[in-house]
Scaffold this motif. Structure first.
Motif, PDB file in Angstrom:
ATOM      1  N   LEU A 192       8.695   4.738   0.130  1.00  0.00           N
ATOM      2  CA  LEU A 192       9.307   3.429   0.001  1.00  0.00           C
ATOM      3  C   LEU A 192      10.827   3.600   0.043  1.00  0.00           C
ATOM      4  O   LEU A 192      11.372   4.433  -0.687  1.00  0.00           O
ATOM      5  CB  LEU A 192       8.876   2.811  -1.338  1.00  0.00           C
ATOM      6  CG  LEU A 192       9.331   1.397  -1.653  1.00  0.00           C
ATOM      7  CD1 LEU A 192       8.763   0.406  -0.642  1.00  0.00           C
ATOM      8  CD2 LEU A 192       8.885   1.019  -3.063  1.00  0.00           C
ATOM      9  N   PHE A 193      11.483   2.830   0.903  1.00  0.00           N
ATOM     10  CA  PHE A 193      12.927   2.947   1.092  1.00  0.00           C
ATOM     11  C   PHE A 193      13.609   1.596   0.914  1.00  0.00           C
ATOM     12  O   PHE A 193      13.008   0.548   1.163  1.00  0.00           O
ATOM     13  CB  PHE A 193      13.264   3.421   2.516  1.00  0.00           C
ATOM     14  CG  PHE A 193      12.714   4.763   2.879  1.00  0.00           C
ATOM     15  CD1 PHE A 193      13.394   5.920   2.528  1.00  0.00           C
ATOM     16  CD2 PHE A 193      11.528   4.884   3.580  1.00  0.00           C
ATOM     17  CE1 PHE A 193      12.897   7.168   2.872  1.00  0.00           C
ATOM     18  CE2 PHE A 193      11.021   6.121   3.927  1.00  0.00           C
ATOM     19  CZ  PHE A 193      11.710   7.266   3.567  1.00  0.00           C
ATOM     20  N   GLN A 242      18.995   7.296  -9.915  1.00  0.00           N
ATOM     21  CA  GLN A 242      18.614   8.616  -9.403  1.00  0.00           C
ATOM     22  C   GLN A 242      18.140   8.576  -7.958  1.00  0.00           C
ATOM     23  O   GLN A 242      17.672   9.573  -7.433  1.00  0.00           O
ATOM     24  CB  GLN A 242      17.482   9.206 -10.264  1.00  0.00           C
ATOM     25  CG  GLN A 242      17.882   9.430 -11.710  1.00  0.00           C
ATOM     26  CD  GLN A 242      16.703   9.837 -12.577  1.00  0.00           C
ATOM     27  OE1 GLN A 242      15.570   9.424 -12.338  1.00  0.00           O
ATOM     28  NE2 GLN A 242      16.958  10.657 -13.573  1.00  0.00           N
ATOM     29  N   ARG A 243      18.263   7.430  -7.313  1.00  0.00           N
ATOM     30  CA  ARG A 243      17.770   7.321  -5.935  1.00  0.00           C
ATOM     31  C   ARG A 243      18.541   8.235  -5.010  1.00  0.00           C
ATOM     32  O   ARG A 243      19.764   8.142  -4.939  1.00  0.00           O
ATOM     33  CB  ARG A 243      17.959   5.909  -5.399  1.00  0.00           C
ATOM     34  CG  ARG A 243      17.152   4.856  -6.052  1.00  0.00           C
ATOM     35  CD  ARG A 243      17.506   3.526  -5.402  1.00  0.00           C
ATOM     36  NE  ARG A 243      17.010   2.427  -6.214  1.00  0.00           N
ATOM     37  CZ  ARG A 243      17.489   1.194  -6.138  1.00  0.00           C
ATOM     38  NH1 ARG A 243      18.482   0.919  -5.321  1.00  0.00           N
ATOM     39  NH2 ARG A 243      16.991   0.252  -6.883  1.00  0.00           N
ATOM     40  N   PRO A 274       9.261   8.376  -5.687  1.00  0.00           N
ATOM     41  CA  PRO A 274       9.525   9.774  -6.057  1.00  0.00           C
ATOM     42  C   PRO A 274       9.157  10.717  -4.919  1.00  0.00           C
ATOM     43  O   PRO A 274       8.153  10.525  -4.244  1.00  0.00           O
ATOM     44  CB  PRO A 274       8.620   9.992  -7.271  1.00  0.00           C
ATOM     45  CG  PRO A 274       8.418   8.625  -7.839  1.00  0.00           C
ATOM     46  CD  PRO A 274       8.381   7.708  -6.651  1.00  0.00           C
ATOM     47  N   ALA A 275       9.997  11.714  -4.701  1.00  0.00           N
ATOM     48  CA  ALA A 275       9.737  12.697  -3.661  1.00  0.00           C
ATOM     49  C   ALA A 275       8.612  13.623  -4.106  1.00  0.00           C
ATOM     50  O   ALA A 275       8.514  13.961  -5.276  1.00  0.00           O
ATOM     51  CB  ALA A 275      11.000  13.498  -3.375  1.00  0.00           C
ATOM     52  N   SER A 287      21.968   2.910   6.335  1.00  0.00           N
ATOM     53  CA  SER A 287      21.780   3.875   5.257  1.00  0.00           C
ATOM     54  C   SER A 287      20.460   3.585   4.559  1.00  0.00           C
ATOM     55  O   SER A 287      19.968   2.453   4.581  1.00  0.00           O
ATOM     56  CB  SER A 287      22.948   3.836   4.271  1.00  0.00           C
ATOM     57  OG  SER A 287      23.011   2.587   3.633  1.00  0.00           O
ATOM     58  N   LYS A 288      19.905   4.612   3.943  1.00  0.00           N
ATOM     59  CA  LYS A 288      18.572   4.521   3.350  1.00  0.00           C
ATOM     60  C   LYS A 288      18.595   5.141   1.972  1.00  0.00           C
ATOM     61  O   LYS A 288      19.171   6.218   1.787  1.00  0.00           O
ATOM     62  CB  LYS A 288      17.610   5.370   4.183  1.00  0.00           C
ATOM     63  CG  LYS A 288      16.618   4.655   5.025  1.00  0.00           C
ATOM     64  CD  LYS A 288      15.852   5.694   5.828  1.00  0.00           C
ATOM     65  CE  LYS A 288      14.513   5.199   6.273  1.00  0.00           C
ATOM     66  NZ  LYS A 288      13.792   6.177   7.072  1.00  0.00           N
TER      67      LYS A 288
END
Length: 122
Positions: free
Chosen positions: A44-45, A17-18, A35-36, A29-30
């Motif tokens: 955290l990426f 679900q990232r 969780p948003a 790319s990230k």
């Protein structure tokens, strides 16, 4: 104890679900691992740097603080006027207001970095 808006206070993000964040930076790319949330101060990426991928020649700044750990490959990190070559297992931290840039100098291998951004103040 749960927060008043517990429904929007997500604790877990599943691997599948990232959110993939599209960046204007070439070869970078990230994925957002944390969780948003509306009040997130800590994000955290997982950052993927393709061979030759870079944030560009210009140094840039923004609010907050950042830190990371190179999980795979190599990354060149410039902060102010100093540049470091970071390899798997190396880590870093700096205030985001310091001019910075980063890139993957390898011609044939990607780099993967676990990256933390913390927004200071409010």
């Amino acid at each position: 104890s749960p927060s008043a808006d517990g429904a929007s206070d997500q604790v877990v993000t599943r691997g599948l679900q990232r959110p993939e964040l599209k960046l204007w930076r070439t070869g970078v790319s990230k994925q957002l691992l944390s969780p948003a949330g509306a009040d997130n101060k800590l994000n955290l990426f997982l950052v993927h740097l393709e061979p030759g991928g870079s944030t560009g020649d210009e140094l840039y700044t923004h609010d907050g603080e950042e830190a990371g750990l190179v999980l795979e490959g190599e990354m060149m990190l410039t902060v102010d006027s100093e540049t470091w070559s970071l390899k798997t297992g190396d880590s870093f931290r700096f205030a985001s207001r310091r001019p910075h840039r980063f890139s993957n100098p390898a011609e044939d291998a990607k780099a993967v970095v676990l990256w933390v951004n913390c927004v200071t103040g409010a």
